[in-house]
Scaffold this active site. Sequence first.
Site, PDB file in Angstrom:
ATOM      1  N   LYS A 111     -21.042  -0.509 -18.108  1.00 46.48           N
ATOM      2  CA  LYS A 111     -22.379  -0.492 -18.292  1.00 46.48           C
ATOM      3  C   LYS A 111     -22.929  -1.793 -18.931  1.00 46.48           C
ATOM      4  CE  LYS A 111     -24.238   4.004 -17.675  1.00 46.48           C
ATOM      5  NZ  LYS A 111     -24.890   5.277 -18.025  1.00 46.48           N
ATOM      6  N   LYS A 194     -16.902   4.998  -7.677  1.00 46.67           N
ATOM      7  CA  LYS A 194     -17.657   6.166  -7.920  1.00 46.67           C
ATOM      8  C   LYS A 194     -19.084   6.246  -7.325  1.00 46.67           C
ATOM      9  CE  LYS A 194     -19.432   7.191 -12.060  1.00 46.67           C
ATOM     10  NZ  LYS A 194     -19.835   7.498 -13.656  1.00 46.67           N
ATOM     11  N   LYS A 197     -25.681   6.855  -9.781  1.00 41.68           N
ATOM     12  CA  LYS A 197     -26.992   6.710  -9.214  1.00 41.68           C
ATOM     13  C   LYS A 197     -27.447   5.173  -9.433  1.00 41.68           C
ATOM     14  CE  LYS A 197     -28.211  10.844 -12.056  1.00 41.68           C
ATOM     15  NZ  LYS A 197     -28.079  11.482 -13.573  1.00 41.68           N
TER      16      LYS A 197
HETATM   17  P1  AMP Z   1     -24.629  11.529 -15.153  1.00 39.00           P
HETATM   18  O1  AMP Z   1     -25.395  11.038 -13.658  1.00 39.00           O
HETATM   19  O2  AMP Z   1     -23.917  10.283 -15.468  1.00 39.00           O
HETATM   20  O3  AMP Z   1     -25.809  12.003 -15.769  1.00 39.00           O
HETATM   21  O4  AMP Z   1     -23.845  12.593 -14.832  1.00 39.00           O
HETATM   22  C1  AMP Z   1     -24.142  13.812 -14.877  1.00 39.00           C
HETATM   23  C2  AMP Z   1     -22.935  14.815 -14.570  1.00 39.00           C
HETATM   24  O5  AMP Z   1     -22.524  14.615 -13.164  1.00 39.00           O
HETATM   25  C3  AMP Z   1     -21.691  14.421 -15.201  1.00 39.00           C
HETATM   26  O6  AMP Z   1     -20.886  15.893 -15.368  1.00 39.00           O
HETATM   27  C4  AMP Z   1     -20.767  13.593 -14.335  1.00 39.00           C
HETATM   28  O7  AMP Z   1     -19.480  13.848 -14.757  1.00 39.00           O
HETATM   29  C5  AMP Z   1     -20.839  14.145 -13.250  1.00 39.00           C
HETATM   30  N1  AMP Z   1     -20.687  13.136 -12.112  1.00 39.00           N
HETATM   31  C6  AMP Z   1     -21.563  11.894 -12.047  1.00 39.00           C
HETATM   32  N2  AMP Z   1     -21.146  11.022 -10.830  1.00 39.00           N
HETATM   33  C7  AMP Z   1     -20.030  11.983 -10.623  1.00 39.00           C
HETATM   34  C8  AMP Z   1     -19.398  11.722  -9.359  1.00 39.00           C
HETATM   35  N3  AMP Z   1     -19.317  10.580  -8.658  1.00 39.00           N
HETATM   36  N4  AMP Z   1     -18.316  12.674  -8.915  1.00 39.00           N
HETATM   37  C9  AMP Z   1     -18.273  13.654  -9.614  1.00 39.00           C
HETATM   38  N5  AMP Z   1     -18.821  14.149 -10.733  1.00 39.00           N
HETATM   39  C10 AMP Z   1     -19.851  13.124 -11.140  1.00 39.00           C
END
Ligand code: AMP
Length: 332
Positions: A111, A194, A197
């Site tokens: 990041k 990955k 967002k």
């Molecule tokens: P975040 O978008 O970083 O707040 O992630 C929220 C939750 O979604 C966390 O448990 C992450 O590990 C999961 N997550 C985010 N991106 C992925 C992805 N591409 N595949 C699987 N899990 C994800």
Amino acid sequence: MKRIFSGVQPTGDLHLGNYLGAIRNWVRLQDDYDCLFCVVDMHAITVWQDPAQLTASTREVAAAMLAAGVDPARHIIFNQSQVSGHAELAWILNCVARLGWLNRMTQFKEKAGKHRENASVGLYAYPNLMAADILLYKATHVPVGEDQKQHLELARDIAQKFNSDTGVDLFPIVEPLIFGTATRVMSLRDGTAKMSKSDPSGYSRINMTDSADDIAKKIRKAKTDPEPLPESPAGFEGRPEAANLMGIYAALSDTTIDDVCSRFGGGQFSAFKQDLSDLAVSVLDPIDTEMRRLLADTAYVDGVLRQGAERARALAAPVLREVQDTIGFLHP
Ligand code: AMP
Ligand code: TRP
């Protein structure tokens, strides 16, 4: 008692990775655990957020949890900043975690990129706040996607060091719950990156609020290779896009990758993509409809968050007092 804590940042549209890697698993765990599900707005501001957008995204993430099936009567849904104990415990844990530990965090390196000197101190200390989230409730289990594994290992190290420094067995050692066939959903444009967002290309991800047309268009345009689909997972070698799309199919249909390979193996991507987009629409469309219904009534969503925060504060208070006693803080 088994207690779950997990969180999602309100930083943009929720996507299929968030759903399959995290939120859907939460829904499935709620019969076996006491759960706290948190919209982590304090984590979100480690990078700049437009204030009005942050408010809207906070409601949107809460609505997604509700629409996906988290029961707010049995479990706690709240936004982090409403419970001041997160910030209080995070400060204490800032004094437990070591610089060397944080320097190893790959998410910070990704990041912050080349502009490390210009990253906020909050972005650097992000994993300490995450440890505080979990330990404030003595949560024992944390369901997340694969990308959060390193942060959870750090939370374990912090808990262990606090316990051994103070000689009090105060914090439990948390267990990550990383399960399902989609613990790491990859970008539709690049099977080695990955789904996230923050990817600038909207075509890289399927959002939980995408229309049926958008979902179909994104899947149609998803990167593939010229070979027919593999007949077994062994055929995924060197074919990350096939692995990703077939993995998504398996997760959405609640079958195994082997099943998907035996059903579609040898066929063409074009026919498979049609089935995949119908499947994705059938899973996401009802959630999207419910989210929209909920978001039309912000008073209801805000009420869920407010009541959740109240219940969270009641659980956090005795733990915080125990921490304060242990380290020698005078408190009321
Ligand atoms: P975040 O978008 O970083 O707040 O992630 C929220 C939750 O979604 C966390 O448990 C992450 O590990 C999961 N997550 C985010 N991106 C992925 C992805 N591409 N595949 C699987 N899990 C994800
Ligand atoms: N860092 C997590 C993510 O970006 C979100 C998060 C914050 C979290 N606090 C947490 C997840 C506590 C689990 C437990 O995905």
